[in-house]
Design a protein around this motif. Structure first.
Motif, PDB file in Angstrom:
ATOM      1  N   ARG A 193      -6.753  -3.737   5.934  1.00 28.33           N
ATOM      2  CA  ARG A 193      -7.206  -4.647   6.994  1.00 28.33           C
ATOM      3  C   ARG A 193      -6.975  -6.013   6.345  1.00 28.33           C
ATOM      4  O   ARG A 193      -6.547  -6.835   7.006  1.00 28.33           O
ATOM      5  N   GLU A 194      -7.325  -6.390   5.193  1.00 25.78           N
ATOM      6  CA  GLU A 194      -7.394  -7.411   4.552  1.00 25.78           C
ATOM      7  C   GLU A 194      -5.812  -7.808   4.427  1.00 25.78           C
ATOM      8  O   GLU A 194      -5.184  -9.218   4.556  1.00 25.78           O
ATOM      9  N   THR A 195      -5.022  -6.884   4.056  1.00 26.26           N
ATOM     10  CA  THR A 195      -3.683  -7.116   3.750  1.00 26.26           C
ATOM     11  C   THR A 195      -2.857  -7.799   5.121  1.00 26.26           C
ATOM     12  O   THR A 195      -1.987  -8.652   5.315  1.00 26.26           O
ATOM     13  N   LYS A 215      -1.571 -13.312   9.586  1.00 25.50           N
ATOM     14  CA  LYS A 215      -2.808 -14.325  10.021  1.00 25.50           C
ATOM     15  C   LYS A 215      -3.354 -13.884  11.247  1.00 25.50           C
ATOM     16  O   LYS A 215      -4.036 -14.618  11.843  1.00 25.50           O
ATOM     17  N   ALA A 273     -10.489  -1.019   4.663  1.00 27.75           N
ATOM     18  CA  ALA A 273     -10.851  -2.407   4.295  1.00 27.75           C
ATOM     19  C   ALA A 273      -9.420  -3.251   3.586  1.00 27.75           C
ATOM     20  O   ALA A 273      -9.336  -4.580   4.007  1.00 27.75           O
ATOM     21  N   SER A 274      -8.912  -2.652   2.576  1.00 23.66           N
ATOM     22  CA  SER A 274      -8.089  -3.172   2.042  1.00 23.66           C
ATOM     23  C   SER A 274      -6.665  -3.278   2.726  1.00 23.66           C
ATOM     24  O   SER A 274      -6.156  -4.513   2.771  1.00 23.66           O
ATOM     25  N   ALA A 297      -4.253  -8.909   7.852  1.00 22.47           N
ATOM     26  CA  ALA A 297      -4.615 -10.403   8.221  1.00 22.47           C
ATOM     27  C   ALA A 297      -3.823 -11.315   7.160  1.00 22.47           C
ATOM     28  O   ALA A 297      -3.658 -12.358   7.843  1.00 22.47           O
ATOM     29  N   ALA A 298      -3.787 -11.148   5.967  1.00 25.39           N
ATOM     30  CA  ALA A 298      -3.141 -12.021   5.025  1.00 25.39           C
ATOM     31  C   ALA A 298      -1.540 -12.170   5.458  1.00 25.39           C
ATOM     32  O   ALA A 298      -1.081 -13.300   5.446  1.00 25.39           O
ATOM     33  N   LYS A 323      -6.225 -10.789  12.434  1.00 26.94           N
ATOM     34  CA  LYS A 323      -7.227  -9.678  12.433  1.00 26.94           C
ATOM     35  C   LYS A 323      -6.990  -8.438  13.299  1.00 26.94           C
ATOM     36  O   LYS A 323      -6.308  -8.560  14.414  1.00 26.94           O
ATOM     37  N   HIS A 337       0.947  -1.123  -0.014  1.00 28.41           N
ATOM     38  CA  HIS A 337      -0.034   0.205   0.061  1.00 28.41           C
ATOM     39  C   HIS A 337       0.722   1.175   0.018  1.00 28.41           C
ATOM     40  O   HIS A 337       1.062   1.959   1.290  1.00 28.41           O
TER      41      HIS A 337
END
Length: 409
Positions: free
Chosen positions: A376-378, A384, A373-374, A380-381, A386, A339
């Motif tokens: 947060r997704e990264t 592993k 949101a983007s 978590a990925a 949240k 990002h």
């Protein structure tokens, strides 16, 4: 009597940079050709192309925190030395254990420059209160003192009463050791009624030199100066009479990078100290010390022109366990890489309702739920786990080098 050790200290910054980077390709080629670890690490690197800081920043870092595993896998030195162990002058075992080589030669750890800046001169008697057994600090400073032409009392650590008695009898002009041990010796001398007034210079390292200790030594008529180094590199930077930061040693290239990466930070931002040496026997290239510092702007008022560091500002390895899983600074760096609109980020680990929480605070001119949101997704990925994402104005996060802040009580 000169105020500087040699002319290298007062050369123009442009000349210093040109001379260091003119010598760097040969050093990298030497490491690549003769140290098996660097042969592998730099396999795809053309040494002739590493001619400035931008090029140097493309090379991988080697982390001090990895030395234990690397030396275990390829004893004795992880394949990082260019000479056989029997060709070295001394071999040390530091806590970890990490084994450190000392090459033959005058002042191999380059400490003479720092001792000179403290006011120590040839013909002085110095009491060296660093350990001489297994760890390298005693040898580091003895070899530097000898290079200046000093006599050395190899006092080592402990034996406070004997230390005070020896100092009273032999009357050294200078003390070399940790910041707190000199005070202990002086107080023991007071208790025994001994005259230790011959000690008028202290060269201190190996621990924090706090304002109360500095005031105490000033009250005793002792000019005390500090330096910063590591058991792997030797001297990195040293204090001068200007009392304005620590001047970087002339025989190395220092970078400040974002913790968990090899990416240089803007001038003045706190980051990890990364050093490239010109040591022929142990040619460390982009060695990440694990220590935090920042570059001070401008040149020292004492006349030395090299880069200045603010001093030791903490540890860069901020790995933290969250919900039973380790989160590393490198992972936060990977989130930022994906990002690019985020300039800087700080993961705050907290505790709520008996559960660990993660909040990634991001400096960004952009915001909004879509970006959050983007990210947060990264997050978590990559981790592993949240977490929550919050946005902050550029420049609003603390400049303390922290990438992960553990705020749990």
């Amino acid at each position: 009597m000169s105020d500087t050790y040699d002319q290298l200290e007062t050369r123009s910054p442009d000349r210093r940079e040109a001379e260091l980077f003119a010598a760097l390709p040969a050093q990298i080629a030497h490491a690549k050709a003769n140290a098996p670890y660097f042969t592998r690490l730099l396999a795809d690197v053309d040494p002739a192309a590493i001619v400035d800081r931008a090029a140097l920043a493309t090379l991988p870092v080697t982390r001090k925190s990895d030395l234990i595993a690397l030396q275990r896998e390829a004893p004795p030195f992880g394949g990082m030395t260019t000479v056989a162990i029997g060709r070295l002058a001394r071999v040390f075992a530091s806590p970890g254990p990490i084994h450190d080589p000392e090459a033959h030669g005058t002042d191999p750890w380059r400490t003479a420059r720092a001792l000179y800046a403290s006011g120590i001169r040839g013909g002085d008697l110095v009491q060296n209160c660093f350990a001489y057994h297994l760890t390298p600090a005693g040898s580091m400073f003895e070899t530097g003192a000898h290079a200046l032409g000093c006599a050395v009392i190899p006092a080592g650590v402990g034996n406070t009463e004997m230390q005070a008695q020896v100092a009273a009898h032999l009357k050294p002009r200078a003390y070399i050791g940790t910041p707190d041990f000199l005070k202990i010796i002086l107080e023991k001398g007071d208790e025994l009624g001994l005259d230790l007034s011959s000690i008028v210079i202290g060269h201190l390292t190996g621990g924090p030199f706090l304002p109360d200790a500095r005031a105490y030594y000033e009250g005793r008529g002792i000019a005390a100066y500090q330096s910063y180094g590591t058991a792997d590199l030797g001297l990195v930077a040293y204090e001068t009479t200007a009392r304005a930061g620590l001047v970087v040693e002339e025989g190395m290239i220092v970078e400040i990078v974002r913790p968990g990466t090899g990416d240089p930070v803007p001038a003045g931002e706190v980051g990890e100290v990364v050093v490239t040496t010109f040591n022929q026997a142990y040619p460390l290239v982009r060695f990440a010390t694990g220590d935090l510092s920042a570059v001070l702007p401008g040149e020292s008022p004492c006349g030395r022109t090299n880069m200045r560091l603010k001093g030791w500002m903490g540890r860069a390895d901020q790995t933290t366990k969250v919900k039973g899983m380790f989160v590393h600074p490198q992972q936060i760096a990977e989130v930022l890489r994906r990002h690019p609109q985020i300039g800087k980020a700080r993961l705050v680990v907290g505790r709520q309702d008996a559960n660990d929480t993660m909040t990634l605070r991001c400096e960004s001119p952009e915001s909004g739920e879509a970006l959050a949101a983007s990210v947060r997704e990264t997050l978590a990925a990559v981790t592993k786990l949240k977490g929550v994402v919050e946005f902050a104005a550029p420049g609003s996060l603390p400049n303390d080098g922290k990438v992960i802040e553990d705020a749990r009580a």
